[in-house]
Design a protein around this motif. Structure first.
Motif, PDB file in Angstrom:
ATOM      1  N   LYS A 238      -1.850  13.747  -3.338  1.00  0.00           N
ATOM      2  CA  LYS A 238      -1.965  13.985  -1.959  1.00  0.00           C
ATOM      3  C   LYS A 238      -3.477  15.155  -1.318  1.00  0.00           C
TER       4      LYS A 238
ATOM      5  N   TYR B  75      -2.861  12.601   0.929  1.00  0.00           N
ATOM      6  CA  TYR B  75      -3.338  10.912   1.360  1.00  0.00           C
ATOM      7  C   TYR B  75      -3.870  10.758   2.536  1.00  0.00           C
ATOM      8  N   GLY B  76      -4.385   9.606   1.917  1.00  0.00           N
ATOM      9  CA  GLY B  76      -5.565   8.494   2.970  1.00  0.00           C
ATOM     10  C   GLY B  76      -7.047   8.889   2.108  1.00  0.00           C
ATOM     11  N   THR B  77      -7.517   7.245   2.299  1.00  0.00           N
ATOM     12  CA  THR B  77      -9.202   7.073   2.147  1.00  0.00           C
ATOM     13  C   THR B  77      -9.889   8.339   2.437  1.00  0.00           C
TER      14      THR B  77
ATOM     15  N   ASP C  32      -3.952   5.390  -4.032  1.00  0.00           N
ATOM     16  CA  ASP C  32      -5.955   5.669  -3.732  1.00  0.00           C
ATOM     17  C   ASP C  32      -5.337   7.497  -4.399  1.00  0.00           C
TER      18      ASP C  32
ATOM     19  N   TYR D 202       2.929  -0.919  -6.177  1.00  0.00           N
ATOM     20  CA  TYR D 202       2.157   0.034  -5.241  1.00  0.00           C
ATOM     21  C   TYR D 202       0.393  -0.304  -5.743  1.00  0.00           C
TER      22      TYR D 202
ATOM     23  N   ASP E  32       0.843  -0.679  -0.361  1.00  0.00           N
ATOM     24  CA  ASP E  32       0.253   0.295   0.195  1.00  0.00           C
ATOM     25  C   ASP E  32       0.876   0.939  -0.090  1.00  0.00           C
ATOM     26  N   TYR E  33       0.540   1.867  -0.673  1.00  0.00           N
ATOM     27  CA  TYR E  33       0.830   2.925  -1.126  1.00  0.00           C
ATOM     28  C   TYR E  33       1.202   4.563   0.378  1.00  0.00           C
ATOM     29  N   LYS E  34       2.194   5.207   1.476  1.00  0.00           N
ATOM     30  CA  LYS E  34       2.153   5.622   1.827  1.00  0.00           C
ATOM     31  C   LYS E  34       3.126   6.270   1.783  1.00  0.00           C
ATOM     32  N   ARG E  35       2.888   7.682   2.401  1.00  0.00           N
ATOM     33  CA  ARG E  35       3.146   9.466   1.798  1.00  0.00           C
ATOM     34  C   ARG E  35       5.561   9.513   2.218  1.00  0.00           C
ATOM     35  N   ASP E  36       5.515   8.571   2.449  1.00  0.00           N
ATOM     36  CA  ASP E  36       6.798   8.510   2.200  1.00  0.00           C
ATOM     37  C   ASP E  36       7.464   8.362   1.224  1.00  0.00           C
TER      38      ASP E  36
END
Lengths: 263, 510
Positions: free
Chosen positions: B112, B114-116, B47, B44, B28-32
């Motif tokens: 950006k 980020y997050g559902t 979202d 990745y 899962d793609y995360k901010r960093d």
């Protein structure tokens, strides 16, 4: 005693993607897997070879991968493959060299079958012999006459057609290219009626001569017209003979006269 | 091995490629995390809101002159370059990711915030960026050079996609697989009216009223809806600033003129990474598009539970398509456009293109692409990777082609545009997953054998390599005949000899 065609064919079969299964006095059975250009695996045909004098005739043991009969695919009504026309290109299998020639024709024939099945038409129709001996003989005359008129003209042979018409009770045959009239021939005395019109040969535009003064082209145009007309009629008779025997279209080709008959 | 396809060679390449993606990691793609240089066997889940911008009047510019000469190409490339520079500036100032410029089409991602739970903000941001693109490109023509402003259509969707490595050899950009990217692309390019268009999913996420089912492509956002999105997004920059900066940039770093030279075949050796406007290539060649049909649905069906299979399938197939074009037929891949490959082929010398040889060779190449595709599916299936519903649609067209790179120095994007390129894509679009279509110009300039093969519809089903060679060879096509004779010379010498002679089968009277 020299080896029979069957023994020669069986003997060289390994070099031609074939494997002998049975070798009897009067016939042989081979498994033949014609290679694809890409080397991809393909079907294996189980074929029966029979001797006819010095020649060999071949058919599928059971019509499994090919139709039992299809003149458009050059499979005779007894299932034999018509690889060549004996009268024009006799092929006796007397040694390894002639057997190799025979195998070359067989393998190409089987590859062409694959294309015919995929495209639902025989590839290189212009190269194939006409259907039946009479039509093929007319074809030879037509091809020779067309060649005399130049290579470009010869190349366009398949675009030519004929139409028979009576004028004042005189039967005339018109030679057409893509539906446009080129010349007219009197059927009764085989005479070119448009001999003073400009010749239709490849050099006509440059020379500007009428057909009657352009080498032997008056005769070439006359022969071509009559031969094409004869070819057409002979093929109609050929298919009529099939229909009379109750042979039905196998349904694998799009442009089959038998298909029209049965439709 | 020039210009031929071999079963064993393809099988070996496919199996080797499969080994490389036997183990696939889905994260899962995360901010960093970085989306640059994703390993081939990694993907990745991202979202985000996908934005496609289509410049609607590029084809008109290509078509303004009767003959497709250098002037027409120069003008089109300058038009694209000016507008791409402006878009590049917008995206970098708005913190959106440029995925690709595919000629008149831009794909970018707003990941950006980020997050559902931030989907609404992302979609609104995408709308605001889309509006900014429309406004800026309405002002970035060039009066001196007779370059018009761009007319733009924007398509947006939002959702989960798989980011995978796009291409090879230093191409670091990611590529996004999934319906969000695909639907946004369709909304942008399947209609001709200007405006901003959202899928109902994206409308819902943004809190905008949804349209009637099936009307998403014909119902643009209203001015009020756009204003609402702009209020939510609060972009840090406006049209005037961008245009001002763009003008200054053009003054500081002039685009320069487009100068063309011919590449020397094989095109495989063309080094696109050194091309610039002043060192652009132009030649008569074949443009080929091959698109994996049904892939969007395949991704949608498998993204949740079998995402690794999606990556395997994707990497194996397109790597093989690329190999066929370059290794087997000496062509040059221009780019992967999602699940599609765009490539150029040319036969000839440094001075001239051999038209008929190029067209015949491209026909064999189109057959080879299908053969390799079918073989790749077979090998994937043998390795228990599901491939149901996948097909390959192939279109190609012949004509004057260009290859260059556009954009800002240090961040140039490859570009190959011409009428033939657009036509080849159109040909591909009219095919389903088993069909191959040839363009009118290629059909007209090809050999009699090529014309006979395709017939008047210029479209064929199931044209694989062996069928292409056998059909063309039978009709006397020299390229195909040479390929057949070379192949049979070793494997079946009797056949090679028979192929060289006219083959005249007969039919006996019953």
């Amino acid at each position: 005693m020299p080896p029979s065609p069957l023994e020669i064919i069986s003997g060289v079969s390994a070099a031609h993607h074939a494997q002998p299964i049975v070798l009897e006095r009067d016939h042989a059975i081979l498994d033949v897997a014609p290679p694809a250009v890409s080397g991809a695996p393909g079907p294996t045909y189980r074929l029966r070879i029979d001797e006819v004098g010095d020649a060999a005739v071949v058919r599928e043991v059971e019509p499994t991968l090919l139709p039992a009969c299809c003149p458009e695919r050059h499979i005779n009504c007894d299932g034999t493959f018509c690889l060549y026309w004996e009268e024009a290109e006799p092929l006796s299998v007397t040694d390894a060299k002639s057997a190799s020639l025979w195998f070359g024709k067989l393998l190409v024939f089987l590859r062409r079958q694959r294309v015919a099945a995929a495209r639902r038409q025989w590839p290189a129709q212009a190269e194939a012999r006409a259907h039946g001996m009479r039509a093929a003989r007319h074809q030879v005359v037509a091809e020779r006459a067309a060649s005399e008129l130049g290579p470009r003209f010869r190349k366009q042979l398949m675009r030519l057609s004929t139409r028979r018409k009576s004028v004042a009770g005189q039967p005339r045959i018109r030679l057409l290219r893509d539906g446009v009239r080129l010349v007219t021939v009197s059927e009764r005395d085989s005479r070119l009626m448009t001999k003073r019109a400009r010749c239709k040969c490849d050099d006509a535009a440059r020379l500007g001569l009428p057909a009657c003064a352009c080498g032997d082209h008056q005769a070439a145009l006359t022969n071509l017209t009559l031969a094409l007309h004869g070819w057409k009629r002979a093929e109609e008779e050929f298919y009529a003979a099939y229909t009379a025997l109750g042979i039905e279209c196998c349904g694998t080709m799009d442009y089959c006269p038998l298909r029209k008959e049965t439709a | 091995m020039g210009n031929s396809w071999k079963y064993d060679r393809a099988k070996e390449a496919i199996d080797k490629r499969f080994e490389e993606v036997k183990t696939v990691e889905i994260v899962d793609y995360k901010r960093d995390m970085s989306l640059e240089s994703i390993p081939t066997n990694k993907a990745y889940r991202v979202d985000g809101a996908h934005l496609y911008a289509d410049i609607l009047n590029m084809a008109d510019i290509l078509a303004t002159t009767e003959k497709e000469g250098e002037r027409s190409h120069r003008r089109t490339l300058r038009f694209l370059n000016l507008h791409q520079r402006a878009v590049h500036r917008i995206l970098s100032r708005c913190d959106a990711r440029r995925v690709d410029f595919h000629n008149q089409r831009l794909h970018s991602l707003v990941a950006k915030p980020y997050g559902t739970e931030e989907e609404k903000k992302r979609v609104c941001r995408a709308v605001a960026i889309g509006k900014l693109i429309i406004d800026v490109l309405a002002d970035t023509g060039d009066d001196d050079e007779d370059i018009p402003n761009a007319k733009v259509r924007i398509g947006i969707d939002s959702g989960l996609t798989l980011a995978v490595n796009n291409g090879r050899n230093g191409n670091r950009e990611p590529l996004f697989l999934g319906s969000a990217a695909n639907l946004a692309a369709k909304l942008a390019s399947n209609w001709r009216a200007e405006g901003i268009y959202l899928t109902n999913g994206a409308r819902k996420a943004a809190g905008i009223e949804q349209t009637e089912e099936g009307k998403e492509g014909t119902t643009p956002l209203t001015a009020d809806q756009i204003a609402y999105c702009q209020d939510v997004a609060k972009l840090e920059v406006g049209k005037d600033t961008i245009v001002k900066e763009w003008r200054q940039d053009n003054k500081d770093n002039p685009i320069g003129s487009f100068d063309f030279s011919r590449p020397t075949p094989p095109l495989r050796s063309l080094n696109i990474s050194v091309l610039t406007p002043g060192n652009s290539k132009r030649m008569k060649a074949m443009s080929v598009y091959a698109d994996i049909d049904g892939f969007t649905k395949y991704v949608a069906d498998n993204i949740d539970k079998k995402a690794a299979d999606v990556v395997r399938c994707f990497q194996v197939i397109r790597s093989e398509l690329d190999r066929v074009v370059s290794s087997d037929f000496g062509g040059r891949r221009i780019r992967f456009v999602g699940d599609c490959i765009h490539a150029l082929l040319m036969e000839g010398t440094a001075h001239t293109t051999y038209d008929q040889e190029t067209i015949s060779t491209a026909t064999l190449c189109a057959g080879a692409l299908r053969s390799s595709f079918d073989l790749a599916l077979e090998r994937l299936k043998a390795n228990k990777v599901g491939v149901a519903g996948l097909g390959l649609a192939i279109g190609y067209e012949f004509g004057p082609m260009t290859v260059t790179r556009l954009g800002m120095q240090g961040d140039r994007v490859r570009c190959s545009v011409s009428r033939g390129v657009l036509a080849s894509e159109d040909e591909q679009c009219r095919c389903n997953g088993v069909e191959t279509a040839i363009g009118q110009a290629a059909y007209d300039a090809g050999t009699d054998a090529v014309r006979k093969l395709f017939g008047k519809t210029r479209k064929l089903s199931g044209l694989d390599y062996d069928t292409a060679v056998d059909s063309l060879e039978a009709e006397g096509d020299k390229v195909a005949k040479d390929a057949a004779i070379a192949a049979y010379a070793v494997a079946a010498p009797a056949m090679a000899k028979a192929v060289e002679q006219p083959f005249r089968p007969f039919s006996e009277t019953p």
